[in-house]
Design a protein around this motif. Structure first.
Motif, PDB file in Angstrom:
ATOM      1  N   LEU A   1      43.783  38.779  44.593  1.00 56.29           N
ATOM      2  CA  LEU A   1      42.718  38.616  43.767  1.00 56.29           C
ATOM      3  C   LEU A   1      42.550  37.486  43.152  1.00 56.29           C
ATOM      4  CD1 LEU A   1      39.952  40.225  43.450  1.00 56.29           C
ATOM      5  CD2 LEU A   1      40.810  41.116  41.424  1.00 56.29           C
ATOM      6  N   PRO A   2      41.588  36.556  43.298  1.00 55.58           N
ATOM      7  CA  PRO A   2      41.633  35.215  42.530  1.00 55.58           C
ATOM      8  C   PRO A   2      41.418  35.436  41.017  1.00 55.58           C
ATOM      9  CG  PRO A   2      40.420  34.941  44.469  1.00 55.58           C
ATOM     10  CD  PRO A   2      40.566  36.496  44.454  1.00 55.58           C
ATOM     11  N   TRP A   3      42.033  34.443  40.472  1.00 57.35           N
ATOM     12  CA  TRP A   3      41.783  34.393  38.947  1.00 57.35           C
ATOM     13  C   TRP A   3      40.641  34.652  38.315  1.00 57.35           C
ATOM     14  CZ3 TRP A   3      40.035  30.692  35.704  1.00 57.35           C
ATOM     15  CH2 TRP A   3      39.920  29.541  36.295  1.00 57.35           C
ATOM     16  N   ALA A   4      39.366  33.635  38.950  1.00 53.55           N
ATOM     17  CA  ALA A   4      38.218  33.584  38.647  1.00 53.55           C
ATOM     18  C   ALA A   4      37.579  34.836  38.735  1.00 53.55           C
ATOM     19  CB  ALA A   4      37.573  32.724  39.445  1.00 53.55           C
ATOM     20  N   TRP A   5      37.748  35.602  39.888  1.00 55.62           N
ATOM     21  CA  TRP A   5      37.418  37.079  40.017  1.00 55.62           C
ATOM     22  C   TRP A   5      37.757  37.976  39.044  1.00 55.62           C
ATOM     23  CZ3 TRP A   5      33.240  38.141  42.725  1.00 55.62           C
ATOM     24  CH2 TRP A   5      32.804  37.215  43.601  1.00 55.62           C
ATOM     25  N   GLN A   6      39.042  37.768  38.729  1.00 59.51           N
ATOM     26  CA  GLN A   6      39.571  38.741  37.561  1.00 59.51           C
ATOM     27  C   GLN A   6      38.872  38.442  36.386  1.00 59.51           C
ATOM     28  OE1 GLN A   6      43.854  38.499  37.347  1.00 59.51           O
ATOM     29  NE2 GLN A   6      44.212  38.022  39.619  1.00 59.51           N
ATOM     30  N   PHE A   7      38.653  37.308  36.141  1.00 63.84           N
ATOM     31  CA  PHE A   7      37.956  37.129  34.694  1.00 63.84           C
ATOM     32  C   PHE A   7      36.490  37.418  34.800  1.00 63.84           C
ATOM     33  CE2 PHE A   7      41.673  34.521  33.552  1.00 63.84           C
ATOM     34  CZ  PHE A   7      41.657  34.771  32.250  1.00 63.84           C
ATOM     35  N   LEU A   8      35.832  37.291  35.720  1.00 61.91           N
ATOM     36  CA  LEU A   8      34.333  37.578  36.098  1.00 61.91           C
ATOM     37  C   LEU A   8      34.407  39.046  36.126  1.00 61.91           C
ATOM     38  CD1 LEU A   8      31.498  36.811  36.605  1.00 61.91           C
ATOM     39  CD2 LEU A   8      32.297  37.088  39.255  1.00 61.91           C
ATOM     40  N   LEU A   9      35.462  39.950  36.639  1.00 59.54           N
ATOM     41  CA  LEU A   9      35.249  41.451  36.550  1.00 59.54           C
ATOM     42  C   LEU A   9      35.422  41.826  35.259  1.00 59.54           C
ATOM     43  CD1 LEU A   9      35.133  44.111  38.287  1.00 59.54           C
ATOM     44  CD2 LEU A   9      37.564  43.653  38.638  1.00 59.54           C
TER      45      LEU A   9
ATOM     46  N   THR B   1      42.052  48.592  33.584  1.00 57.02           N
ATOM     47  CA  THR B   1      41.312  48.443  34.785  1.00 57.02           C
ATOM     48  C   THR B   1      41.567  47.566  35.787  1.00 57.02           C
ATOM     49  OG1 THR B   1      39.423  49.925  33.984  1.00 57.02           O
ATOM     50  CG2 THR B   1      38.886  48.841  36.292  1.00 57.02           C
ATOM     51  N   VAL B   2      41.219  46.267  35.369  1.00 60.31           N
ATOM     52  CA  VAL B   2      41.329  44.851  35.760  1.00 60.31           C
ATOM     53  C   VAL B   2      42.952  44.703  36.275  1.00 60.31           C
ATOM     54  CG1 VAL B   2      41.235  42.409  35.763  1.00 60.31           C
ATOM     55  CG2 VAL B   2      39.448  43.931  34.875  1.00 60.31           C
ATOM     56  N   GLY B   3      43.813  45.215  35.399  1.00 63.62           N
ATOM     57  CA  GLY B   3      45.221  45.148  35.641  1.00 63.62           C
ATOM     58  C   GLY B   3      45.819  46.095  36.861  1.00 63.62           C
ATOM     59  N   ALA B   4      45.009  47.336  36.829  1.00 63.21           N
ATOM     60  CA  ALA B   4      45.206  48.128  38.258  1.00 63.21           C
ATOM     61  C   ALA B   4      44.723  47.394  39.641  1.00 63.21           C
ATOM     62  CB  ALA B   4      44.853  49.431  37.734  1.00 63.21           C
ATOM     63  N   LEU B   5      43.585  46.880  39.376  1.00 62.03           N
ATOM     64  CA  LEU B   5      42.976  46.150  40.434  1.00 62.03           C
ATOM     65  C   LEU B   5      43.812  45.113  41.000  1.00 62.03           C
ATOM     66  CD1 LEU B   5      39.126  46.274  39.814  1.00 62.03           C
ATOM     67  CD2 LEU B   5      40.212  47.677  41.463  1.00 62.03           C
TER      68      LEU B   5
END
Length: 84
Positions: A52-60, A41-45
């Motif tokens: 999308l910043p990496w910090a948001w990716q990890f938070l998500l 899901t995070v990969g699709a987003l």
């Protein structure tokens, strides 16, 4: 290392998802299945929103992984109660 994190792509998330799903085959009780699907899901987003910043990716990823693990745990607990 920080340079790598700043340039994460959806391929990195799909690779993580693949690794988690392979590890699930060896018997993680379902938890890695759901966390692997969170990585997809995070990969699709990340594919849809490449900036999308990496910090948001990890938070998500962290929030969705925690929610999926909690839901799976509740499902397993309820199933055990019905069986026993």
């Amino acid at each position: 290392m920080i340079t790598y994190l700043q340039h994460l792509s959806f391929w990195d998330w799909l690779a993580l998802a693949t690794l988690l799903l392979i590890l699930e085959v060896f018997g993680a009780g379902g938890y890695l299945l759901w966390i692997g699907l969170v990585a997809v899901t995070v990969g699709a987003l990340t594919y849809l929103f490449p900036d999308l910043p990496w910090a948001w990716q990890f938070l998500l990823f962290a929030v969705l992984a925690a929610v999926s693990a909690l839901l799976w745990w509740r499902h397993q607990r309820r199933a055990r109660r019905l069986r026993g």
